[in-house]
Write a protein that holds these residues in place. Structure first.
Motif, PDB file in Angstrom:
ATOM      1  N   LEU A 313       0.824  -1.211   0.000  1.00 54.33           N
ATOM      2  CA  LEU A 313       0.000   0.000   0.000  1.00 54.33           C
ATOM      3  C   LEU A 313       0.860   1.263   0.000  1.00 54.33           C
ATOM      4  CD1 LEU A 313      -2.966  -0.707   2.466  1.00 54.33           C
ATOM      5  CD2 LEU A 313      -3.086  -0.417  -0.010  1.00 54.33           C
ATOM      6  N   LYS A 314       1.969   1.214   0.723  1.00 52.04           N
ATOM      7  CA  LYS A 314       2.819   2.400   0.866  1.00 52.04           C
ATOM      8  C   LYS A 314       3.853   2.534  -0.246  1.00 52.04           C
ATOM      9  CE  LYS A 314       2.503   2.119   5.932  1.00 52.04           C
ATOM     10  NZ  LYS A 314       3.268   1.854   7.172  1.00 52.04           N
ATOM     11  N   ASP A 315       4.052   1.478  -1.022  1.00 53.02           N
ATOM     12  CA  ASP A 315       5.130   1.445  -2.011  1.00 53.02           C
ATOM     13  C   ASP A 315       4.774   2.313  -3.226  1.00 53.02           C
ATOM     14  OD1 ASP A 315       7.204   0.751  -3.766  1.00 53.02           O
ATOM     15  OD2 ASP A 315       7.331  -1.269  -2.924  1.00 53.02           O
ATOM     16  N   LYS A 316       5.500   3.403  -3.397  1.00 59.25           N
ATOM     17  CA  LYS A 316       5.206   4.351  -4.475  1.00 59.25           C
ATOM     18  C   LYS A 316       5.647   3.853  -5.849  1.00 59.25           C
ATOM     19  CE  LYS A 316       5.337   8.405  -1.456  1.00 59.25           C
ATOM     20  NZ  LYS A 316       5.978   9.703  -1.169  1.00 59.25           N
ATOM     21  N   ARG A 317       6.377   2.742  -5.897  1.00 56.65           N
ATOM     22  CA  ARG A 317       6.784   2.184  -7.191  1.00 56.65           C
ATOM     23  C   ARG A 317       5.597   1.581  -7.939  1.00 56.65           C
ATOM     24  NH1 ARG A 317      11.080  -2.190  -5.596  1.00 56.65           N
ATOM     25  NH2 ARG A 317       9.443  -2.547  -4.025  1.00 56.65           N
ATOM     26  N   PHE A 318       4.563   1.169  -7.202  1.00 59.66           N
ATOM     27  CA  PHE A 318       3.459   0.419  -7.784  1.00 59.66           C
ATOM     28  C   PHE A 318       2.282   1.336  -8.114  1.00 59.66           C
ATOM     29  CE2 PHE A 318       5.186  -3.004  -4.789  1.00 59.66           C
ATOM     30  CZ  PHE A 318       6.029  -3.509  -5.761  1.00 59.66           C
ATOM     31  N   ASN A 319       1.819   1.270  -9.368  1.00 58.25           N
ATOM     32  CA  ASN A 319       0.605   1.996  -9.720  1.00 58.25           C
ATOM     33  C   ASN A 319      -0.609   1.169  -9.306  1.00 58.25           C
ATOM     34  OD1 ASN A 319       0.291  -0.010 -11.642  1.00 58.25           O
ATOM     35  ND2 ASN A 319       0.630   1.317 -13.417  1.00 58.25           N
ATOM     36  N   GLN A 320      -1.810   1.654  -9.624  1.00 61.13           N
ATOM     37  CA  GLN A 320      -3.018   0.963  -9.171  1.00 61.13           C
ATOM     38  C   GLN A 320      -3.158  -0.419  -9.795  1.00 61.13           C
ATOM     39  OE1 GLN A 320      -5.168   2.200  -6.710  1.00 61.13           O
ATOM     40  NE2 GLN A 320      -5.827   0.056  -6.793  1.00 61.13           N
ATOM     41  N   THR A 321      -2.736  -0.561 -11.055  1.00 67.24           N
ATOM     42  CA  THR A 321      -2.800  -1.871 -11.711  1.00 67.24           C
ATOM     43  C   THR A 321      -1.959  -2.894 -10.951  1.00 67.24           C
ATOM     44  OG1 THR A 321      -3.109  -0.850 -13.882  1.00 67.24           O
ATOM     45  CG2 THR A 321      -2.347  -3.130 -13.856  1.00 67.24           C
ATOM     46  N   ALA A 322      -0.744  -2.496 -10.586  1.00 64.38           N
ATOM     47  CA  ALA A 322       0.136  -3.395  -9.835  1.00 64.38           C
ATOM     48  C   ALA A 322      -0.431  -3.680  -8.446  1.00 64.38           C
ATOM     49  CB  ALA A 322       1.531  -2.790  -9.718  1.00 64.38           C
ATOM     50  N   LYS A 323      -0.952  -2.657  -7.793  1.00 68.34           N
ATOM     51  CA  LYS A 323      -1.489  -2.852  -6.446  1.00 68.34           C
ATOM     52  C   LYS A 323      -2.723  -3.751  -6.459  1.00 68.34           C
ATOM     53  CE  LYS A 323       0.390   1.253  -4.205  1.00 68.34           C
ATOM     54  NZ  LYS A 323       0.127   2.536  -3.534  1.00 68.34           N
ATOM     55  N   ASN A 324      -3.558  -3.602  -7.467  1.00 71.77           N
ATOM     56  CA  ASN A 324      -4.713  -4.496  -7.582  1.00 71.77           C
ATOM     57  C   ASN A 324      -4.269  -5.959  -7.601  1.00 71.77           C
ATOM     58  OD1 ASN A 324      -6.695  -2.548  -7.610  1.00 71.77           O
ATOM     59  ND2 ASN A 324      -6.877  -2.474  -9.826  1.00 71.77           N
ATOM     60  N   PHE A 325      -3.226  -6.237  -8.361  1.00 69.66           N
ATOM     61  CA  PHE A 325      -2.716  -7.605  -8.467  1.00 69.66           C
ATOM     62  C   PHE A 325      -2.049  -8.061  -7.174  1.00 69.66           C
ATOM     63  CE2 PHE A 325       1.071 -10.246  -9.476  1.00 69.66           C
ATOM     64  CZ  PHE A 325       0.403 -11.404  -9.858  1.00 69.66           C
TER      65      PHE A 325
END
Length: 515
Positions: A313-325
């Protein structure tokens, strides 16, 4: 820099539109679909753990076997949901997949290597899959494409490894094949060094195939990235990581491992590839320490997926697509290894932070995540009548109870059933009731297994909310089969009873006689 160049070029090729020859203005409309046809898929994907070559007959072997009942083709749909098509066995089966991208990757597990069997197909393709030794072989019927390009995994297995276990597989697989488990770590390092040599050979093979126009530039780059990611996965193995760290401390530049990575700003374009999804999972482990759980005769290792979930959740490297996965992946770890209060807490977080409503509804349905009845264990019988576990105990007061938590898919559970039936006959005069509770099962499979195992004459119930019931936690049921013994007062007198045929008879007789 060379690696980043490959990745950028791969994206450019896969997302760009190709124009018709002789027509620089108009583009051929995309059909937006891919048709898959499976011909006589095997019902079970059987592999002998000590068999070192494909093509051998399995029927008469007495060696250790591994069964995969649910192998299929995994892909990412146009809504970024990871889906798996499980073809019907022993018949022709067809599926049409809607897509709006130029390419779609299909992957299926292969027992003989540690890399997925993958097929890169184009929008508009019709692909027919036949099976050789339980491994699918594809053929595109609407356009010409080389057999090597489409079925590259099978080609590399034969060309580089003579259809035997690969060095990549043996890094971990030697644990099952080596009689001396003490040599596992040293063997893993030896196979890892062999895998690095095989990596160089395979890169040379890919170069040759591309230069001789056997495979396309697109497929070449795709296979190269998958191979790079395979090597990266090896490095996360505990003993390989330790060995690499020791090499770094030696300061030998020739031995220092190169770090491999992707440009995460290209996540939306790369997400379709399983090796990229593997990469996302890999870097979102955050080097968390493994938790060692020992439950007597069983146990396991896992990371704290709660910390992982919050870190994602806090990782700014990941966009919403990555976070969804990744958030769904992390939640699966929470669901498997942590308590109901954690499952509920993090499911609420997941609801708040994901935009993938389809996957959220599927998760809730598949795992029956209704936390409103967590304080109860909800049961249904074969007629679909409902009661709770406390009701069941109350209804059977005055009798000894031998309670068996099992499932149709659990081989040790099923193997014990003949002994359980024998035990019922041997202590029938002891005022005892045998109760069978199906845990984490599918209802139709559960019903069939009851008949097959001849336990219909006993009390059988299906657990409806095993994933969210605090009763399961209070009873400390973490693995199955699990057996409980209650006395006629409804009191639990043995929460870890022995299996039928392995001491249960003696335990029951002693308790009944003492009473």
């Amino acid at each position: 820099m060379k690696q980043i160049f490959y990745i950028s070029l791969l994206i450019l090729i896969l997302v760009s539109c190709k124009r018709e020859k002789g027509n620089s203005i108009t583009e051929k409309p995309k059909p937006n679909k891919i048709v898959l046809i499976s011909v006589n898929a095997p019902k079970e994907y059987v592999h002998l753990l000590k068999q070192d070559s494909i093509g051998k007959k399995l029927k008469d072997s007495v060696g250790p076997k591994s069964f995969w009942r649910n192998n299929g083709f995994t892909y990412l749909d146009y809504m970024n949901n990871v889906k798996t098509w499980q073809p019907k066995a022993n018949v022709s089966d067809t599926i049409t997949i809607e897509t709006f991208k130029d390419y779609l990757e299909l992957s299926t597990n292969n027992f003989f290597t540690s890399i997925a069997e993958t097929f890169l197909v184009k929008n508009g393709d019709t692909v027919v899959f036949n099976y050789e030794h339980n491994i699918p072989k594809g053929r595109i019927i609407n356009r010409e494409v080389s057999d090597v390009e489409l079925n590259y995994n099978s080609f590399r297995l034969k060309k580089l490894f003579n259809n035997k276990y690969t060095s990549h597989f043996l890094i971990f697989g030697n644990l099952f094949l080596n009689e001396n488990t003490k040599e596992y770590e040293q063997k893993s390092i030896e196979y890892y060094n062999q895998a690095k040599q095989d990596f160089v050979k395979e890169v040379a093979l890919l170069d040759s195939l591309k230069n001789n126009n056997v495979i396309s530039q697109t497929n070449y780059l795709y296979r190269l990235e998958a191979l790079n990611m395979l090597m990266e996965k090896h490095k996360k193995s505990k003993n390989i990581k330790k060995w690499i760290t020791q090499n770094k401390s030696l300061g030998d530049k020739e031995k220092i491992e190169q770090v491999y990575g992707f440009d995460l700003t290209k996540t939306d374009s790369l997400m379709k590839f399983s090796f990229f999804r593997d990469y996302l999972n890999y870097i979102s482990q955050y080097d968390l320490n493994l938790i060692n759980e020992n439950n007597g005769s069983s146990g396991g290792f896992y990371i704290d997926s709660r910390i992982r979930f919050d870190s994602i959740l806090k990782d700014k490297r990941f966009n919403q697509t990555a976070k969804n996965f990744l958030l769904f992946n992390a939640y699966n770890g929470i669901g498997e290894n942590f308590r109901v209060k954690d499952k509920e807490k993090y499911f609420k977080k997941l609801q708040k932070h994901t935009t993938n409503v389809y996957q959220l509804d599927k998760l809730k349905k598949d795992y029956k995540l209704d936390f409103s009845k967590s304080n109860e264990l909800v049961l249904t019988n074969q007629a679909n009548d409902t009661l709770t576990y406390s009701n069941l105990l109350e209804n059977n007061k005055g009798k000894w109870l031998f309670v068996d938590f099992w499932a149709s898919w659990c081989i040790p559970c099923r193997k014990t059933m003949p002994e359980s039936n024998k035990l019922k006959k041997e202590i029938k005069a002891g005022n005892i009731e045998f109760i069978y509770l199906g845990l984490n099962d599918k209802k139709e499979s559960w019903k069939k297994a009851i008949k097959m195992d001849s336990i219909s004459d006993s009390q059988n119930y299906f657990i409806e909310n095993g994933n969210v019931s605090k009763v399961i936690e209070d009873l400390a049921i973490k693995t199955i089969p699990h057996y409980l013994i209650y006395n006629p007062n409804g009191e639990l007198v043995n929460g870890f009873a022995k299996r039928p045929g392995q001491g249960a008879k003696e335990q029951l007789k002693k308790l009944i006689e003492e009473k």
